[in-house]
Design a protein around this motif. Structure first.
Motif, PDB file in Angstrom:
ATOM      1  N   LYS A  33      34.342  30.037  54.019  1.00 26.18           N
ATOM      2  CA  LYS A  33      33.940  30.870  52.880  1.00 26.18           C
ATOM      3  C   LYS A  33      34.624  32.228  52.937  1.00 26.18           C
ATOM      4  N   ARG A  34      34.629  32.841  54.112  1.00 26.74           N
ATOM      5  CA  ARG A  34      35.270  34.151  54.240  1.00 26.74           C
ATOM      6  C   ARG A  34      36.787  34.036  54.101  1.00 26.74           C
ATOM      7  N   SER A  35      37.345  32.921  54.570  1.00 23.43           N
ATOM      8  CA  SER A  35      38.796  32.741  54.452  1.00 23.43           C
ATOM      9  C   SER A  35      39.220  32.550  53.000  1.00 23.43           C
ATOM     10  N   LEU A  36      38.340  31.965  52.181  1.00 22.02           N
ATOM     11  CA  LEU A  36      38.663  31.731  50.776  1.00 22.02           C
ATOM     12  C   LEU A  36      38.315  32.910  49.884  1.00 22.02           C
ATOM     13  N   ASP A  37      37.671  33.918  50.437  1.00 22.68           N
ATOM     14  CA  ASP A  37      37.331  35.096  49.625  1.00 22.68           C
ATOM     15  C   ASP A  37      38.561  35.763  49.013  1.00 22.68           C
ATOM     16  N   PRO A  38      39.683  35.922  49.755  1.00 21.51           N
ATOM     17  CA  PRO A  38      40.878  36.511  49.103  1.00 21.51           C
ATOM     18  C   PRO A  38      41.370  35.689  47.919  1.00 21.51           C
ATOM     19  N   LEU A  39      41.252  34.370  48.010  1.00 22.10           N
ATOM     20  CA  LEU A  39      41.672  33.523  46.892  1.00 22.10           C
ATOM     21  C   LEU A  39      40.769  33.738  45.686  1.00 22.10           C
ATOM     22  N   ARG A  40      39.480  33.861  45.954  1.00 24.56           N
ATOM     23  CA  ARG A  40      38.529  34.120  44.867  1.00 24.56           C
ATOM     24  C   ARG A  40      38.782  35.501  44.254  1.00 24.56           C
ATOM     25  N   ALA A  41      39.068  36.483  45.111  1.00 29.04           N
ATOM     26  CA  ALA A  41      39.363  37.825  44.600  1.00 29.04           C
ATOM     27  C   ALA A  41      40.643  37.827  43.771  1.00 29.04           C
ATOM     28  N   LEU A  42      41.644  37.053  44.227  1.00 30.87           N
ATOM     29  CA  LEU A  42      42.897  36.957  43.474  1.00 30.87           C
ATOM     30  C   LEU A  42      42.657  36.323  42.109  1.00 30.87           C
ATOM     31  N   ALA A  43      41.870  35.250  42.081  1.00 38.43           N
ATOM     32  CA  ALA A  43      41.566  34.594  40.809  1.00 38.43           C
ATOM     33  C   ALA A  43      40.799  35.536  39.877  1.00 38.43           C
ATOM     34  N   GLN A  44      39.880  36.305  40.446  1.00 41.72           N
ATOM     35  CA  GLN A  44      39.124  37.249  39.621  1.00 41.72           C
ATOM     36  C   GLN A  44      40.025  38.343  39.059  1.00 41.72           C
ATOM     37  N   GLU A  45      40.961  38.818  39.898  1.00 42.11           N
ATOM     38  CA  GLU A  45      41.882  39.861  39.431  1.00 42.11           C
ATOM     39  C   GLU A  45      42.758  39.349  38.289  1.00 42.11           C
ATOM     40  N   ILE A  46      43.243  38.109  38.421  1.00 42.94           N
ATOM     41  CA  ILE A  46      44.093  37.547  37.371  1.00 42.94           C
ATOM     42  C   ILE A  46      43.288  37.301  36.097  1.00 42.94           C
ATOM     43  N   SER A  47      42.039  36.810  36.244  1.00 38.45           N
ATOM     44  CA  SER A  47      41.222  36.512  35.062  1.00 38.45           C
ATOM     45  C   SER A  47      40.854  37.767  34.279  1.00 38.45           C
ATOM     46  N   GLN A  48      40.806  38.920  34.955  1.00 40.36           N
ATOM     47  CA  GLN A  48      40.438  40.156  34.273  1.00 40.36           C
ATOM     48  C   GLN A  48      41.623  40.826  33.576  1.00 40.36           C
ATOM     49  N   ARG A  49      42.809  40.278  33.752  1.00 40.17           N
ATOM     50  CA  ARG A  49      43.977  40.885  33.111  1.00 40.17           C
ATOM     51  C   ARG A  49      44.023  40.518  31.638  1.00 40.17           C
ATOM     52  N   SER A  50      44.610  41.398  30.869  1.00 40.36           N
ATOM     53  CA  SER A  50      44.822  41.104  29.460  1.00 40.36           C
ATOM     54  C   SER A  50      46.075  40.254  29.301  1.00 40.36           C
TER      55      SER A  50
END
Length: 456
Positions: free
Chosen positions: A185-202
Motif C-alpha cells: 500500500k505504501r509502495s503504491l502511494d506514489p502511483l496513486r499520487a501521480l494519478a491524482q495529480e494527472i486527473s486534476q490537470r486541465s
C-alpha cells in the motif's frame, strides 16, 4: 474480455501464494518427519520391553519356563495412557504365557535375526506390535516373543509436535501478510499520487510531470507520459500553425471573391460584368483547390495514424490516367504534356487515391509554374525499382530553396501564380506514408525542375 484486477491484489497473491505453498510443504514434511521419529522412539521402548521379557525365559531340564512375579508383571504393564500386552510361545510347546489375543506377525519370523514391527488391532483399538524370535541357550527350542501397545501416546505426541510447528507458521503467515499489505500500500502511494495529480490537470495543461519524487521503477511510466505530452504539445502547436496559415491563405481568395461579387452587383451591363465574374470564378477555383489540398493532407495524416492496409496499385495505368486528365489544362497553358513508360503493369503497394493526388500535385506545379510553350515529361521506370519522374523546362528552383519547399504554406519569394504552398508538402506526406523517397533537382541544360519519386 479481461477482468480488471487490482495491482495490489496481484502483488499480494504472487507473494503470499508461494509462501503459503512453502508452509504447506513444510507442514507435510514436518508431519512425516515427526511421525518417523516418534514411531522410532516408541518402537525402541517397545523393543526394550520385549527384550526384558526375553530375559525371563529360562530352559529347565529341556523345558521352557517363564517365571515373572506378579509385581514385576504389573510394573511391566503399567501405563496411565496406553495398554501393554505380550505373548510368549514356542514352535514346539505352543503358547507359554501372556495374552493369546495378541496378534502374531503376518509370517513366521523365527528364522529372522532382527525384530519385526507391524500395526494391528486388539479389542477394537489400534496397537503397535513388535515380534522377536530367540533360540535359548543349551537347547534348540525357538521362542517367539510378541509385545503390543496401544498408540495413544504416539498420536498425542505427534499432535503436540505438529501443533507446535504449524501454529507459529500460521501466525507467521498472518504477520507477513499484514506487513506485505502495508508495504505494498505504501509502495503504491506514489502511483496513486501521480494519478491524482494527472486527473486534476486541465485539458490545456501539457506541462511535463516532475519525476523527482517518483520511485525509480515508476520513472519509465512518467517518461512515457512526458514523451506523449511533448508529442501532444508539438501536434497542437502544428495544428494551431496549420489553422492560422490555412485561414490566412483562405482570407485572400475569399476577400477577392467578396470584392468581385460587390463589383458585379454594381454593374448592370452583362458584358461589363464579365471580368468581375471571371475573377469570381478564379477565386472560387483557388478556394476549391486549397480546400481539396487541405482535405488530402488531413486524409494522409489520418491514414498514417490508422496504418491503413496497402493494396496493389498499377502505377503505369494510374500515371496514364492522371496525365490524360491534365492534358486540357496543359493545352490551355500551351504546354506539351507527354508520358513515357513501359507497356506492362508496374505494381506497387499503396493507396490509389493518395498516389493519384501525389502525381496531380506534381503536375499542377509543373504546369502552373512552367514556361509558356514549354514541355512536361512524365517518365515511369522499373529498373532497378519503380521510379516516377516528372521533368519540366520552367524556371527551376534555386538551390537555396530546396530544403524549404516541402514545408507547408511555403512559397518561393517572387514565384508567379496563386498557389498556397501545399502541393509539395502533400507530395512529401504521401511519399513518407508509402515509405518512398522524393528528390527535387534542377535539370541540367534547360534549367527546369526534375521531381523523382522512388518506390523501394
Amino acid at each position: 474480455m479481461y477482468e480488471t484486477q487490482s495491482l495490489r491484489s496481484q502483488l499480494l497473491l504472487r507473494l503470499i501464494l508461494p509462501l503459503l505453498l512453502m508452509v504447506i510443504l513444510d507442514g507435510l514434511i514436518s508431519y512425516y518427519v515427526t511421525v518417523h521419529y516418534v514411531s522410532t522412539t516408541y518402537d525402541d521402548w517397545l523393543l526394550d520391553s520385549a527384550h526384558s521379557l526375553v530375559q525371563e525365559i529360562k530352559s529347565q531340564q529341556g523345558e521352557i519356563a517363564f517365571d515373572l512375579p506378579p509385581a514385576a508383571l504389573r510394573i511391566f504393564q503399567w501405563d496411565n495412557v496406553d495398554k501393554t500386552f505380550f505373548k510368549i510361545e514356542s514352535l514346539r510347546t505352543g503358547f507359554i504365557a501372556g495374552d493369546k489375543a495378541v496378534p502374531n506377525p503376518p509370517f513366521s519370523i523365527l528364522s529372522l535375526k532382527h525384530p519385526f514391527y507391524f500395526n494391528s488391532q486388539m479389542g477394537g483399538e489400534k496397537v503397535r506390535v513388535v515380534s522377536i524370535g530367540v533360540t535359548l541357550a543349551h537347547t534348540s527350542e525357538e521362542v517367539l516373543v510378541v509385545v503390543a501397545e496401544t498408540v495413544n501416546k504416539r498420536h498425542t505426541m505427534i499432535k503436540h509436535i505438529i501443533l507446535s510447528i504449524v501454529i507459529p507458521q500460521i501466525l507467521l503467515i498472518f504477520m507477513i501478510s499484514f506487513y506485505l499489505w502495508i508495504g505494498i500500500k505504501r509502495s503504491l502511494d506514489p502511483l496513486r499520487a501521480l494519478a491524482q495529480e494527472i486527473s486534476q490537470r486541465s485539458s490545456q495543461d501539457l506541462t511535463l510531470i516532475p519525476d523527482s519524487r517518483v520511485p525509480l521503477e515508476m520513472r519509465i511510466l512518467t517518461h512515457t507520459i512526458n514523451n506523449l505530452l511533448q508529442k501532444l504539445t508539438s501536434a497542437l502547436a502544428a495544428q494551431r500553425w496549420f489553422i492560422e496559415n490555412a485561414a490566412h491563405q483562405l482570407r485572400t481568395p475569399l476577400s477577392g471573391l467578396k470584392i468581385q461579387a460587390d463589383r458585379a452587383l454594381r454593374i448592370h451591363n452583362i458584358a461589363t460584368m464579365k471580368p468581375a465574374l471571371t475573377q469570381i470564378k478564379k477565386c472560387a477555383d483557388q478556394v476549391s483547390r486549397l480546400n481539396t489540398q487541405l482535405l488530402v493532407l488531413a486524409r494522409s495524416e489520418a491514414v498514417m495514424e490508422a496504418t491503413q492496409k496497402f493494396l496493389p496499385v498499377d502505377l503505369c495505368l494510374l500515371s496514364k490516367e492522371v496525365c490524360i486528365d491534365w492534358v486540357p489544362c496543359a493545352l490551355e497553358q500551351k504546354i506539351e504534356l507527354s508520358f513515357d513508360g513501359p507497356l506492362e503493369s508496374v505494381v506497387v503497394l499503396g493507396i490509389e487515391t493518395l498516389l493519384r493526388e501525389l502525381l496531380t500535385n506534381i503536375l499542377d506545379n509543373a504546369i502552373r509554374y512552367g514556361r509558356e510553350s514549354g514541355q512536361v515529361l512524365v517518365t515511369l521506370k522499373v529498373d532497378p525499382y519503380p521510379r516516377l519522374i516528372v521533368e519540366d523546362n520552367g524556371t527551376g528552383i534555386p538551390e537555396s530553396e530546396l530544403d524549404k519547399i516541402f514545408d507547408r504554406f511555403y512559397r518561393i519569394p517572387g514565384s508567379p501564380g496563386e498557389g498556397c504552398g501545399l502541393g509539395l508538402a502533400i507530395v512529401k506526406e504521401i511519399t513518407d506514408l508509402h515509405a518512398a523517397q522524393v528528390s527535387i533537382n534542377q535539370v541540367s541544360g534547360n534549367g527546369g525542375t526534375r521531381v523523382e519519386i522512388s518506390f523501394s
